[in-house]
Design an enzyme around this catalytic site. Structure first.
Site, PDB file in Angstrom:
ATOM      1  N   VAL A   1       6.761 -34.672   1.457  1.00 43.15           N
ATOM      2  CA  VAL A   1       6.133 -33.805   2.470  1.00 43.15           C
ATOM      3  C   VAL A   1       5.884 -34.605   3.740  1.00 43.15           C
ATOM      4  CG1 VAL A   1       4.210 -32.264   3.006  1.00 43.15           C
ATOM      5  CG2 VAL A   1       4.987 -32.483   0.642  1.00 43.15           C
TER       6      VAL A   1
ATOM      7  N   LYS B   1       7.714 -27.688   0.823  1.00 38.75           N
ATOM      8  CA  LYS B   1       6.627 -28.627   1.131  1.00 38.75           C
ATOM      9  C   LYS B   1       5.265 -27.929   1.066  1.00 38.75           C
ATOM     10  CE  LYS B   1       9.682 -31.405   4.039  1.00 38.75           C
ATOM     11  NZ  LYS B   1      10.310 -31.455   5.362  1.00 38.75           N
TER      12      LYS B   1
ATOM     13  N   LYS C   1      11.617 -32.720  -2.463  1.00 36.42           N
ATOM     14  CA  LYS C   1      10.638 -31.607  -2.476  1.00 36.42           C
ATOM     15  C   LYS C   1      11.201 -30.344  -3.100  1.00 36.42           C
ATOM     16  CE  LYS C   1      12.831 -32.118   1.502  1.00 36.42           C
ATOM     17  NZ  LYS C   1      12.990 -33.044   2.595  1.00 36.42           N
TER      18      LYS C   1
HETATM   19  P1  NDP Z   1      21.849 -38.160   1.929  1.00 37.63           P
HETATM   20  O1  NDP Z   1      22.821 -37.058   1.759  1.00 37.63           O
HETATM   21  O2  NDP Z   1      21.890 -38.964   3.173  1.00 37.63           O
HETATM   22  O3  NDP Z   1      21.968 -39.167   0.694  1.00 37.63           O
HETATM   23  C1  NDP Z   1      22.159 -38.736  -0.625  1.00 37.63           C
HETATM   24  C2  NDP Z   1      22.648 -39.926  -1.438  1.00 37.63           C
HETATM   25  O4  NDP Z   1      22.738 -39.560  -2.808  1.00 37.63           O
HETATM   26  C3  NDP Z   1      24.044 -40.404  -1.018  1.00 37.63           C
HETATM   27  O5  NDP Z   1      24.082 -41.799  -1.027  1.00 37.63           O
HETATM   28  C4  NDP Z   1      24.958 -39.843  -2.097  1.00 37.63           C
HETATM   29  O6  NDP Z   1      26.096 -40.638  -2.321  1.00 37.63           O
HETATM   30  C5  NDP Z   1      24.039 -39.876  -3.300  1.00 37.63           C
HETATM   31  N1  NDP Z   1      24.376 -38.875  -4.313  1.00 37.63           N
HETATM   32  C6  NDP Z   1      24.325 -37.530  -4.176  1.00 37.63           C
HETATM   33  N2  NDP Z   1      24.704 -36.953  -5.335  1.00 37.63           N
HETATM   34  C7  NDP Z   1      25.022 -37.950  -6.190  1.00 37.63           C
HETATM   35  C8  NDP Z   1      25.491 -37.999  -7.526  1.00 37.63           C
HETATM   36  N3  NDP Z   1      25.711 -36.861  -8.223  1.00 37.63           N
HETATM   37  N4  NDP Z   1      25.697 -39.196  -8.089  1.00 37.63           N
HETATM   38  C9  NDP Z   1      25.477 -40.347  -7.412  1.00 37.63           C
HETATM   39  N5  NDP Z   1      25.025 -40.360  -6.130  1.00 37.63           N
HETATM   40  C10 NDP Z   1      24.801 -39.178  -5.536  1.00 37.63           C
HETATM   41  O7  NDP Z   1      20.412 -37.513   1.709  1.00 37.63           O
HETATM   42  P2  NDP Z   1      19.034 -38.017   2.309  1.00 37.63           P
HETATM   43  O8  NDP Z   1      18.895 -39.461   2.127  1.00 37.63           O
HETATM   44  O9  NDP Z   1      18.846 -37.430   3.656  1.00 37.63           O
HETATM   45  O10 NDP Z   1      17.991 -37.231   1.378  1.00 37.63           O
HETATM   46  C11 NDP Z   1      17.731 -37.656   0.075  1.00 37.63           C
HETATM   47  C12 NDP Z   1      16.512 -36.922  -0.462  1.00 37.63           C
HETATM   48  O11 NDP Z   1      15.385 -37.209   0.357  1.00 37.63           O
HETATM   49  C13 NDP Z   1      16.610 -35.395  -0.467  1.00 37.63           C
HETATM   50  O12 NDP Z   1      15.897 -34.890  -1.558  1.00 37.63           O
HETATM   51  C14 NDP Z   1      15.938 -34.998   0.841  1.00 37.63           C
HETATM   52  O13 NDP Z   1      15.411 -33.682   0.797  1.00 37.63           O
HETATM   53  C15 NDP Z   1      14.812 -36.009   0.862  1.00 37.63           C
HETATM   54  N6  NDP Z   1      14.263 -36.314   2.165  1.00 37.63           N
HETATM   55  C16 NDP Z   1      15.073 -36.600   3.209  1.00 37.63           C
HETATM   56  C17 NDP Z   1      14.545 -36.970   4.433  1.00 37.63           C
HETATM   57  C18 NDP Z   1      15.401 -37.319   5.593  1.00 37.63           C
HETATM   58  O14 NDP Z   1      14.865 -37.557   6.684  1.00 37.63           O
HETATM   59  N7  NDP Z   1      16.718 -37.359   5.441  1.00 37.63           N
HETATM   60  C19 NDP Z   1      13.087 -37.019   4.616  1.00 37.63           C
HETATM   61  C20 NDP Z   1      12.308 -36.701   3.455  1.00 37.63           C
HETATM   62  C21 NDP Z   1      12.880 -36.358   2.283  1.00 37.63           C
HETATM   63  P3  NDP Z   1      27.205 -40.835  -1.153  1.00 37.63           P
HETATM   64  O15 NDP Z   1      26.494 -41.560  -0.047  1.00 37.63           O
HETATM   65  O16 NDP Z   1      28.240 -41.688  -1.770  1.00 37.63           O
HETATM   66  O17 NDP Z   1      27.645 -39.484  -0.768  1.00 37.63           O
HETATM   67  N1  HSE Z   2      15.156 -31.962   6.403  1.00 38.67           N
HETATM   68  C1  HSE Z   2      13.803 -32.389   6.350  1.00 38.67           C
HETATM   69  C2  HSE Z   2      13.159 -32.172   7.701  1.00 38.67           C
HETATM   70  C3  HSE Z   2      13.721 -33.843   5.969  1.00 38.67           C
HETATM   71  O1  HSE Z   2      13.885 -32.030   8.682  1.00 38.67           O
HETATM   72  O2  HSE Z   2      11.933 -32.112   7.778  1.00 38.67           O
HETATM   73  C4  HSE Z   2      12.303 -34.330   5.787  1.00 38.67           C
HETATM   74  O3  HSE Z   2      11.726 -33.734   4.668  1.00 38.67           O
END
Ligand code: NDP
Ligand code: HSE
Length: 437
Positions: free
Chosen positions: A132, A205, A105
């Protein structure tokens, strides 16, 4: 039909959840979209890190661009987060004509207008249901389910971490830092948790929701944002005594001369469903002219709820792969030539009720002076409670609820109240929303 091949950028909370849900429900998903969806290539920063998902059969790399450019990859899923390099990766995928599914987002709020334009020019699409309210299908509900309506306003609890913190502080009296650490361990928080706590994530969002609700461009810079960090437990307690809960709300409302977009802690009457949305749950209340109010509720963050939205987008993309691009659901709900550039109104133009807490000296005439200042500004008091003086400061709290009035008038009244000798600075102000139709 041959399987659709997916490349995924990120294997963290969301990426891991996507791999797990796609594998566990592979049969169901294949029945729904008529083809198997296989993840064939994935990027992460660390190849040896422990993961929540199995990775057998998936080619792994630390170079996300190689996933995007892999000619075998049909669809790119971006779940790594952040503005860069995610921006360049999505741009490249779209330039190659590959559909993109993203949960990012922050990136959409800042760069979405240009990315959607690029997608349309390349005859492809960006799907973003997970951006969102986590697993709540609010984008689909607004863009498709409410397509018959003129949407007048929406108000939502759209940050799971913030709501999780507020609920635990209220119910268990736990400290802010302790609950935030738990939200981080559960994978709810953003990489930079100040985005959650200071309302920035909710503002991202809200930017997206307003654009699809009103058919306007994404305008993140116009969102008025106040975080949770200054909220004090006594205000949560006094609000409850008055029959309200405090929630961090994102509010978008249409006016004749523009739209208001704001994120801030808000008093909501306890009888409203939104006031009872607790923990990591999100909910969005939408008021639209034909249907009236509708409410969308569910898990706002976490691995599998978010994966639910990402995989639903994948299914949608697979279903539309062969459809004429001009007949797909438009990114911002209206066809690109019909997007209307509505001005975002300043917070001073917003009309709302107010909760005020003044710490005053226990002297004769104090209440009369406060009432006089409010009356001079034409402000109607709806309720008032006076508490006992704190033994340390000898100041006593006076808590007021006002009828709705314009923020600019309240700003002037607060300045006048703060100039009274008996009033300690600063006065606490929290906005109140009745959320009635
Ligand atoms: P995490 O930090 O858990 O995961 C990020 C992943 O991306 C990791 O696996 C990381 O690798 C990889 N990564 C980051 N930078 C690089 C790079 N430069 N090259 C290769 N790999 C990379 O984040 P989330 O899964 O929590 O969130 C991901 C997205 O989803 C974000 O945009 C977040 O705002 C969105 N989101 C998250 C929610 C949630 O509940 N967590 C809900 C809704 C949206 P490594 O594991 O090796 O560090
Ligand atoms: N950090 C975000 C939240 C993840 O807590 O709502 C979901 O977008």
């Amino acid at each position: 039909m041959p399987p659709v091949r997916v490349g995924i950028l990120g294997l963290g909370t969301v990426g891991g959840g996507v791999v797990n849900v796609l594998r566990r429900n592979a049969d169901q998903i294949t029945r729904r979209c008529g083809r198997r969806i296989d993840i064939i290539h994935a990027a992460a920063r660390r190849l040896d890190a422990p993961r929540i998902c199995a990775l057998d059969g998936i080619l792994l790399t630390t170079d996300p661009m190689s996933v995007v450019e892999n000619p075998e990859v049909d669809i790119v899923v971006e779940v790594m987060g952040g503005l860069n390099p995610a921006h360049a990766l999505i741009e490249r995928a779209l330039t190659l004509g590959k559909p993109v599914v993203t949960a990012n987002k922050a990136l959409l709020a800042h760069e979405g207008n240009a990315l959607f334009e690029l997608a349309e020019a390349r005859g492809t699409m960006v799907a973003f249901e997970a951006a969102v309210a986590g697993g709540v299908p609010i984008i689909k509900a607004i863009r498709e389910g409410l397509a018959a309506n003129r949407i007048e306003w929406l108000a939502g609890i759209i940050n799971g971490t913030g709501n999780f913190i507020l609920t635990a502080m209220r119910d268990a009296g736990r400290s802010f830092a302790d609950v935030l650490a738990e939200a981080q361990a559960l994978g709810y928080a953003e990489a930079d948790p100040t985005f959650d706590v200071e309302g920035i994530d909710a503002a991202h969002k809200l930017t997206i929701l307003a654009a699809i609700a009103f058919g306007m461009p994404l305008k993140f810079e116009g969102v008025y944002t106040e975080g949770l960090s200054k909220l004090q437990t006594e205000d949560v307690r006094y609000a409850r005594e008055l029959g309200y809960q405090i929630k961090q709300l994102g509010i978008a409302r249409r006016h004749d001369n523009g739209v208001e977009l704001r994120v801030h802690p808000t008093l909501i009457p306890e009888r409203r469903l939104l006031a009872n949305v607790d923990g990591v749950k999100n909910a969005v209340l939408v008021w639209a002219d034909a249907v009236g109010s509708t409410l969308y509720y569910g898990a706002g963050a976490g691995a599998e709820p978010t994966a639910s939205a990402v995989v639903a987008d994948l299914v949608d993309v697979v279903r539309t792969l062969t459809a004429d691009p001009t007949h797909r659901v438009p990114h911002l709900a209206v066809v690109p030539s019909q997007i209307t550039d509505l001005p975002v109104l300043p917070i001073s133009a917003v009309t709302t009720g107010y909760y005020l807490r003044l710490m005053v000296l226990d002297q004769p005439g104090v209440l009369a002076n406060i009432a006089r200042v409010l009356a001079d500004h034409g402000i109607n008091i709806e309720a008032m409670i006076q508490k006992e003086a704190s033994p340390e400061t000898q100041h006593l709290p006076i808590v007021l609820l006002t009828h709705p009035l314009q923020e600019a008038v309240m700003d002037r009244a607060i300045s006048a109240l703060e100039s009274l000798d008996s009033v300690q600075l600063p006065i606490v102000r929290i906005r109140v929303e009745s959320l009635a139709g």
